[in-house]
Every structure is written in C-alpha cells, then in structure tokens.
Design a protein around this motif. Structure first.
Motif, PDB file in Angstrom:
ATOM      1  N   ARG A   1      37.939   1.391  24.063  1.00 29.64           N
ATOM      2  CA  ARG A   1      37.560   2.337  23.503  1.00 29.64           C
ATOM      3  C   ARG A   1      37.498   2.417  21.995  1.00 29.64           C
ATOM      4  NH1 ARG A   1      41.127   6.723  27.183  1.00 29.64           N
ATOM      5  NH2 ARG A   1      40.070   6.394  29.353  1.00 29.64           N
ATOM      6  N   VAL A   2      38.193   1.808  21.433  1.00 31.07           N
ATOM      7  CA  VAL A   2      38.165   1.544  19.926  1.00 31.07           C
ATOM      8  C   VAL A   2      36.616   0.787  19.607  1.00 31.07           C
ATOM      9  CG1 VAL A   2      38.895   0.289  17.937  1.00 31.07           C
ATOM     10  CG2 VAL A   2      40.570   1.658  19.574  1.00 31.07           C
ATOM     11  N   THR A   3      36.488  -0.397  20.136  1.00 35.76           N
ATOM     12  CA  THR A   3      35.292  -1.105  19.951  1.00 35.76           C
ATOM     13  C   THR A   3      34.080  -0.667  20.471  1.00 35.76           C
ATOM     14  OG1 THR A   3      35.706  -2.618  21.919  1.00 35.76           O
ATOM     15  CG2 THR A   3      36.794  -3.363  19.801  1.00 35.76           C
TER      16      THR A   3
ATOM     17  N   PHE B   1      27.884 -14.619  16.494  1.00 40.12           N
ATOM     18  CA  PHE B   1      27.056 -13.936  17.493  1.00 40.12           C
ATOM     19  C   PHE B   1      26.789 -15.137  18.831  1.00 40.12           C
ATOM     20  CE2 PHE B   1      26.404 -10.547  14.855  1.00 40.12           C
ATOM     21  CZ  PHE B   1      26.564  -9.118  15.644  1.00 40.12           C
ATOM     22  N   ALA B   2      26.242 -15.976  18.485  1.00 37.15           N
ATOM     23  CA  ALA B   2      25.756 -17.119  19.567  1.00 37.15           C
ATOM     24  C   ALA B   2      26.967 -17.941  20.426  1.00 37.15           C
ATOM     25  CB  ALA B   2      25.196 -18.498  18.561  1.00 37.15           C
TER      26      ALA B   2
ATOM     27  N   GLN C   1      31.236  -5.726  23.888  1.00 39.46           N
ATOM     28  CA  GLN C   1      29.897  -6.288  23.354  1.00 39.46           C
ATOM     29  C   GLN C   1      30.125  -7.240  22.219  1.00 39.46           C
ATOM     30  OE1 GLN C   1      27.124  -4.963  24.817  1.00 39.46           O
ATOM     31  NE2 GLN C   1      28.750  -4.032  26.026  1.00 39.46           N
ATOM     32  N   PRO C   2      29.331  -8.199  22.378  1.00 32.65           N
ATOM     33  CA  PRO C   2      29.453  -9.196  21.180  1.00 32.65           C
ATOM     34  C   PRO C   2      29.364  -8.589  19.702  1.00 32.65           C
ATOM     35  CG  PRO C   2      27.876 -10.078  23.161  1.00 32.65           C
ATOM     36  CD  PRO C   2      28.270  -8.570  23.189  1.00 32.65           C
ATOM     37  N   PRO C   3      30.266  -9.028  18.833  1.00 35.05           N
ATOM     38  CA  PRO C   3      31.026 -10.281  18.899  1.00 35.05           C
ATOM     39  C   PRO C   3      32.454  -9.834  19.287  1.00 35.05           C
ATOM     40  CG  PRO C   3      30.876  -9.708  16.827  1.00 35.05           C
ATOM     41  CD  PRO C   3      29.907  -8.873  17.365  1.00 35.05           C
ATOM     42  N   PHE C   4      32.696  -8.474  19.727  1.00 35.61           N
ATOM     43  CA  PHE C   4      34.127  -7.983  20.017  1.00 35.61           C
ATOM     44  C   PHE C   4      34.550  -8.872  21.160  1.00 35.61           C
ATOM     45  CE2 PHE C   4      31.945  -4.314  17.921  1.00 35.61           C
ATOM     46  CZ  PHE C   4      32.578  -4.487  16.701  1.00 35.61           C
ATOM     47  N   ASN C   5      33.872  -9.333  22.034  1.00 36.93           N
ATOM     48  CA  ASN C   5      34.443 -10.137  23.211  1.00 36.93           C
ATOM     49  C   ASN C   5      35.328 -11.296  22.805  1.00 36.93           C
ATOM     50  OD1 ASN C   5      32.230 -11.211  22.282  1.00 36.93           O
ATOM     51  ND2 ASN C   5      31.767 -12.021  24.472  1.00 36.93           N
ATOM     52  N   LEU C   6      34.862 -11.725  21.580  1.00 36.58           N
ATOM     53  CA  LEU C   6      35.645 -12.981  20.914  1.00 36.58           C
ATOM     54  C   LEU C   6      37.194 -12.464  20.624  1.00 36.58           C
ATOM     55  CD1 LEU C   6      33.031 -14.584  18.782  1.00 36.58           C
ATOM     56  CD2 LEU C   6      34.191 -15.429  20.912  1.00 36.58           C
TER      57      LEU C   6
ATOM     58  N   LEU D   1      19.500  -4.705  23.275  1.00 37.91           N
ATOM     59  CA  LEU D   1      19.962  -4.628  21.843  1.00 37.91           C
ATOM     60  C   LEU D   1      20.554  -5.899  21.287  1.00 37.91           C
ATOM     61  CD1 LEU D   1      21.352  -0.655  22.003  1.00 37.91           C
ATOM     62  CD2 LEU D   1      19.177  -1.803  21.201  1.00 37.91           C
ATOM     63  N   LYS D   2      21.376  -6.462  22.204  1.00 34.87           N
ATOM     64  CA  LYS D   2      22.199  -7.705  22.007  1.00 34.87           C
ATOM     65  C   LYS D   2      21.229  -8.656  21.559  1.00 34.87           C
ATOM     66  CE  LYS D   2      23.503  -9.941  25.394  1.00 34.87           C
ATOM     67  NZ  LYS D   2      24.154 -10.164  26.646  1.00 34.87           N
TER      68      LYS D   2
END
Length: 761
Positions: free
Chosen positions: A518-520, A275-276, A486-491, A244-245
């Motif tokens: 748990r939120v993201t 995203f990149a 999951q990207p872009p939440f890792n940023l 999916l990513k």
C-alpha cells in the motif's frame, strides 16, 4: 425432508463457492486410471478432429462417457481428463508407430473435458471452481500408490505437491479447442477483468504469503476496501502496468546508451541497471510460479527471455571492464547492450497490435525458421569441412562460413568468383552445387514452410488468439507476493521480506507485506479504486457526463449537428432513434397487432364436433336464466371494451364466407361447404340454446333431415363414376402387362432356340 425444500436447498448450496476443505477432500486419483482405461478401450483407430466431433462418434462414444462420469458430480473430472491427455501426448512422442491412435485418444480426452465442463455451467461459482481450483493428482490415492510415485520421482517428497488447476493443464497440453470454447472463455474473461477473484496457493514462489488464502468469489467493490492490494493482481490492470513498465525501461535504456562512459557508471546507467535487474527478478518469479513450460508458451515471454540473456551478457562484460579497467570489454558491453533495441522497440510496439494475425503467427514462423536454418547448417557443415580441406591455408573456417552465409542469402556471384580459389577442379563444382541448392531449392522449401505455417495459424487465428489470451490471463493471476510490487520496488520488497520470512510468523509477514504494497503502490491503488467505483460500478459519473454531452448536442442547431466531426463523436441520429424506440413506455392497446381471442368474427377456425341425437335427448334442459347473456359475459365485456381506434375491417365478399387458412375459391360453394362453414356452425351452436326444449328437439330433427338430404345429394356426385373409370384403367393395365409378358416370353424362347441351334451346328 420436503422435496421442494430439498431442491431449493441444493440450489442455494450450488450458488455458494466450494470451501477449501471440500476441494481438498475431492478424490482425483481414482478418476485418472478409469479414464485412461475407458479411452484406451474405445479409441483404437486413428481419427481426425472432424471425425471425433462427428455425430456418430458423439452419440456412440462421447455421450456414454459423459453420462458415466457426470453422475459422479466430481469437480476434478475435467482436470483428470486433461491429465490423461497429457499422458497420451507424451506417449505419442515416444511411440511413433502408434502416434495416430494415441493422438486420437488425446483429442478425445479434450472433447470429453469440454462436454463434462458443460455439466457445471449452471452455476458460475461452480464453473470457476472446476477450472481454477488447484488439484493434486494424488488426492484420494492410497499410501502404497504415493510411495510408488515417490520412488519413481527419486524419493523427493516435495515433488508430490505439484498442484495445478485445469486451466494450467490445458495450457501445458496445448488444448486449444478446450481453451477457446465459449464456456472457458467466459471464465477467462471474468478472471481477466477482475469480476472473479481467487488466489492460488504459492507453492513454488520466491516469496510466499499464504496467510489468508482467498476463496473463489464474485468481486463487489461495495464490500471491498478502497485500497485493495489484491486488485494489483488483476490481469487487466497488470497489462496496463506492464505497458508503462516497458515504456519506462525503454526510456532508461535510451538514456543509458546516450551517456556512455567506459571507465565509470553514469547515473542513467545505474538507473537502467536497477530497472533491468528488477525486471529480471519479475520474469524469474513468473517462470518459477507457473513453471517453464507455461511461461515459455507465451510468445511475449520469448522476447523477454532474449532481453534477459542479452542483459546478462552486458553485465558480465561491464563488470569485467570496470574491475580490470579494460576499456575494450566495456566497449563490447555497450555494443551488446545496443542489441537490446531490437527487442525493446518491437516489444513495446506490439502492445498496440497484439491482436493482429501477423503478430499471432510470428512465434510459430520464427520457430519453424530457426529449426529449418539449424537443419540447413548441419547439412552444409560437411561442405564447410570439405572446402577448408581443399583450400588449405588460403581460407580460414570463419572466412568460409561467412562466404557461405552470403551465398545463402542471395549473393551467388561470390560462389562463381571464389570457386577456383579452393580447388581448380572441385571448387567450381562444389560452389555451383551449393549455390543451386541454397539459392533455389532450399530457399523455396523455406518459403513454402513459412507459408504453410501462416496459413495454418490463419485458419485457426481465433483459436490461437484465445489460447494466448488464456496464457496471459493465468500468468496475470500470480500468488507470489513480489508480483504486487512494481519495478524497482520488488527489489526492495525482496531485500526486506525474504530474509524476514525465515524467522517471523506468517501473520507478521502478511502484515508487513500489505503495508509495503500500500505504501509503494498508493497512487495506483487510488486510481483503481476511483475507476471501479465511478466508472465500472454503477457508471454514474460516465453516464451523467454522457447525458450532459448528449443534451448539449441536442440543443445545437441542425447545421452544426450535421457536421461530420460532431456526428462521428456523438453517433448517428438513426441509431439514437432505434435505441429510443425500445425506451418508450407504451400501452398494450397501442401496439396490439392481432385481435383478441374473444373476437369471434376474426378468430382462426377451430375443430368443432356436432352433438349427436342421443346426447341431445339425454341432455338436461337449460334453465331460462342460463341463456346467452349468462354463458358468455366475458365475450360481451371484451366486445364492449374493444378500442374504438381499431375498427373492424370489411372483408371482400369472396372471403367473408370463410376465415379458414385455405385459399378462397371463386366457384359456388357446395352444400357441404355451406353446412360446415364457421358461420353456419356458429349459428347452429347459438341457436341450440335459444327457446324451449321442444324447439331444440325440432331444430335438431330439422338439422338431421337436412344432413340426410345432403348425403343423398352426395351419392349422386361423380365420385362413383370416377371410381368406375379407375377400375377400368386398372383392368386395361393388367391386360397390357399380360400381353407384354407373352411377347417377351416368345422372344426369350426364340433366342434360346437360336442359341441351341448354333451350338448343335
């Protein structure tokens, strides 16, 4: 202690997972020099894998080593074997003269690791601990040894804490046979599907969260929370999220190129860049987590690395174009970015055919192709310099190189048309030779190399696929906290948690990390929780839906049931019948194929011994109450309770006299055969217990007299005549041999006499 209690206690202990304290106390370093010494002394000849796995080498070399190190019951022995293998593999690259012998020792290490792993296969938890526990190669070493290793590494203390598990060492040393073995693949499959849960300590992570390290355990959704954030690290779910990513990344990439603006960034371009960058951060974290050697071993990571390289070139040119208001640099940036399509489209398409042999062999073929092209470019660089020197100002280096590339890929007409422009004499000679080499010889060699590479990988396709599967599984089990986003939440997590990790406690950092995950990832965690409870747990919802569909299908008319579409969806009726056969409750008498053991008439023949006369004389007489009814009540009850549905079959007359396994004879039985048939023996055995003791003695005397008469009859059989004939034949053979010896002796004397006479004359 009671031995039985002690055995049960050890068995209970074997079912429990090893504690972190126990794993930390296991001595690892003493195993490494001993294994190296034993393997160096035993393997002093270059042997192939087939020779090392032969039965003679197995019993003479491998089994004694397995018994020797299995007695230690050390969980780190498999890891130590792979460490010694890594030493031999690196030594073979530097000592080419003894590379064959050293590689044989490395292969022997892999075989020994496979054999020793089977010693721990009785306990699933113990087997998982052997393969997944992180071991330090210096565990159990003295302080002097640690200081020497520290000096050899440059004095850095952090390099001494490079812990790895056995699976990581197997991947680093390319122990493909070890990783593709059924025992290892059982553990790898359990890790991939999430049935086995463990966590590695985050030592080289970008954002480490080691507050609550999880011990090795078998996952049970009944005991786990509904929003279990650890399930995001399961490789099976990670593969789906990765697809999916990439689909989302490809969509933003297409939208970015469709809305190009040389002077400012559009909204789609901003989304794609975010995203990149998130994808680049994720790949960098993965390479740092397990090391570059394990990361690049996955062929998909080669595509990802190429994507990141092209993206960084795009960012450099795009920033230069926006800062300096250079439209040419921005145009070049989009042109470079357009090359990403050559990677993103195949990368996404390969998810559907990743198990194909062509995809598996692609990485090896690309590596061989690049290596061969590099060698060819180095070889023809001298021709490039020669042509540039001969042409002078007529041709530039770039023009000559492009001309040589065209000739290399088949446009040989240019070699004859432009040859005289370099030099009237040497130009045609050089270009003709180059065209012959590039178009015929080297191209044929390249095709042969790629064919051999594909054939080699095709022969070990299953092993290569399982090797790649093990790499993907180990990469999926990552301890870095950023992998749960999951990207872009890792940023976002990196921007919040990494600065916080510098001054907050480990407990606070863990709580903030769990809350953000748990939120993201709330929708993803809900989907995983529902799936594991209703589709992979007791399978209640799926089984109930299947049963309902099957009942509806059974209620349809026969004409509709035979429709190809419905038959393909619901399955063939024959398979349903076969499955239903084993779901039916049946009684034992309904499926009884053989008669009961008490059925004397159909029992197989047994060996009986007749009682001697002395035994019968000294035997106490039986009481009248101990007759047939009291001695065999079980037989009578069985014969009475036998099912009437199974009548006794009448045997043919020629077979009724004997139930032995021998082929029945049509001739008349001899007196001995009549005597020793099971029926006659049974009659005599039952008749011995009927009547008074005097009758027993009389019956015995009659039986003995009958035996004596039979023995007298046996003396008159043609056995003695046959014996006399055999003796006469032996005497004839002896006389013939004597006559032949006499004749040959005369011939030998005659030949000798002739030879002597010829010599004298």
């Amino acid at each position: 202690m009671d031995p039985e209690f002690e055995g049960s206690h050890c068995q209970t202990q074997g079912l429990l997972a090893p504690t972190p304290e126990y794993l930390a106390s296991v001595p690892v370093f003493p195993l490494i020099p001993n294994l190296k010494k034993d393997l160096t002394g035993l393997a002093d000849t270059a042997l192939s894998w087939q020779q090392l796995t032969a039965s003679d080498i197995n019993f003479a070399v491998v089994r004694p080593l397995v018994f020797k190190y299995a007695r230690l019951e050390n969980l780190a022995v498999v890891y130590a074997c792979l460490v010694v293998r890594a030493h031999f593999v690196s030594a073979a690259e530097s000592e080419l003269a003894y590379a064959g012998v050293i590689l044989s020792r490395a292969n022997l290490c892999e075989i020994l690791a496979m054999k020793l792993l089977g010693q721990f296969a009785s306990s699933k938890i113990q087997l998982v601990a052997v393969l997944t526990a992180s071991w330090s190669p210096l565990a159990g070493a003295s302080q002097e040894i640690r200081n020497q290793v520290k000096v050899a590494l440059g004095g850095d203390e952090n390099n001494l804490n490079e812990d790895q598990c056995a699976l990581e060492m197997a991947i680093a040393t390319k122990a493909k046979a070890f990783l593709s073995s059924p025992v290892v693949q059982t553990v790898v499959d359990d890790i991939y599907s999430g049935r086995v849960v463990f966590s590695m300590p985050a030592i080289r992570s970008v954002l480490a969260d080691n507050y609550k390290p999880r011990a090795i355990e078998i996952y049970d959704y009944r005991k786990a929370p509904f929003l279990d954030h650890y399930r995001l690290r399961v490789p099976k779910y990670g593969a789906i999220l990765e697809f999916l990513k990439f689909a989302l990344l490809l969509l933003t990439f297409i939208l970015c190129l469709s809305s190009q603006d040389l002077h400012r960034m559009s909204n789609f371009e901003i989304i794609f860049v975010v995203f990149a960058i998130a994808f680049t951060l994720e790949e960098y974290t993965a390479s740092k987590e397990h090391g570059w050697q394990i990361y690049i071993a996955n062929m998909w990571n080669v595509f990802d690395t190429a994507f990141i390289f092209i993206f960084l070139c795009y960012v450099f040119l795009r920033v230069k174009g926006l800062v300096q208001d250079d439209a040419l640099a921005s145009e070049w940036a989009f042109n470079v970015l357009a090359c990403e399509a050559c990677i993103l489209f195949p990368r996404l398409a390969f998810f559907a055919i990743k198990n194909n042999i062509i995809v598996i062999a692609l990485r090896g073929m690309i590596a061989d192709f690049v290596f061969f092209m590099g060698i060819a470019a180095i070889c023809f660089s001298g021709l490039l310099f020669t042509l540039h020197t001969l042409a002078g100002d007529k041709w530039s280096v770039r023009g000559i190189a492009w001309l040589m590339v065209q000739i290399w890929f088949g446009n040989t007409y240019l070699s004859f048309g432009q040859a005289s422009s370099f030099h009237p004499v040497f130009g045609p000679i050089l270009m003709t030779g180059y065209a012959a080499l590039s178009g015929t010889l080297l191209l044929t060699i390249l095709i042969s190399i790629l064919s051999n590479t594909f054939a080699r990988i095709d022969a070990n396709a299953t092993q290569e696929y399982l090797f790649q599967f093990a790499i993907a599984t180990i990469e999926g089990v990552k301890s870095d906290a950023l992998f749960s986003y999951q990207p872009p939440f890792n940023l976002l997590a990196f921007a919040i948690l990494w600065p916080a990790s510098l001054f907050v406690s480990a407990r606070t950092l863990h709580s903030a990390n769990v809350f953000l995950i748990r939120v993201t990832s709330f929708p993803i965690l809900v989907a995983i929780g529902l799936y594991e409870r209703f589709f992979t747990g007791d399978k209640g919802l799926r089984e109930s839906g299947k049963d309902a569909a099957q009942s509806i299908y059974n209620s349809l008319p026969r004409q509709l049931k035979n429709m190809p579409i419905l038959d393909a969806l619901m399955g063939a009726n024959a398979n349903d019948v076969y499955d239903a056969l084993f779901d039916v409750d049946f009684e034992q008498h309904e499926t009884q194929l053989f008669f009961d053991e008490s059925d004397e008439e159909h029992r197989l023949p047994e060996l009986h011994s007749l009682l001697s006369r002395d035994t019968l004389r000294h035997r106490r007489p039986l009481s009248p109450s101990s007759g047939r009814g009291s001695t065999s009540p079980l037989r009578e009850s069985h014969s009475r309770q036998r099912s009437p549905s199974l009548p006794r079959r009448a045997l043919p007359p020629m077979i009724q006299t004997s139930v032995s396994a021998e082929v029945p004879s049509l001739s008349k039985q001899s007196p001995l055969a009549k005597l020793f048939t099971p029926h006659s023996i049974r009659q005599r055995a039952t008749s011995q217990f009927d009547g008074s003791p005097m009758q027993h003695i009389q019956q015995t005397d009659a039986t003995l007299k009958r035996l004596e008469s039979l023995l007298e009859d046996a003396r008159n059989l043609p056995v003695n005549r046959i014996r006399d004939e055999m003796k006469e034949l032996q005497e004839r053979q002896a006389r013939i041999e004597t006559l032949l010896m006499t004749l040959t002796r005369g011939m030998r004397n005659e030949s000798t006499h002739v030879a002597r006479h010829g010599t004298i004359s």
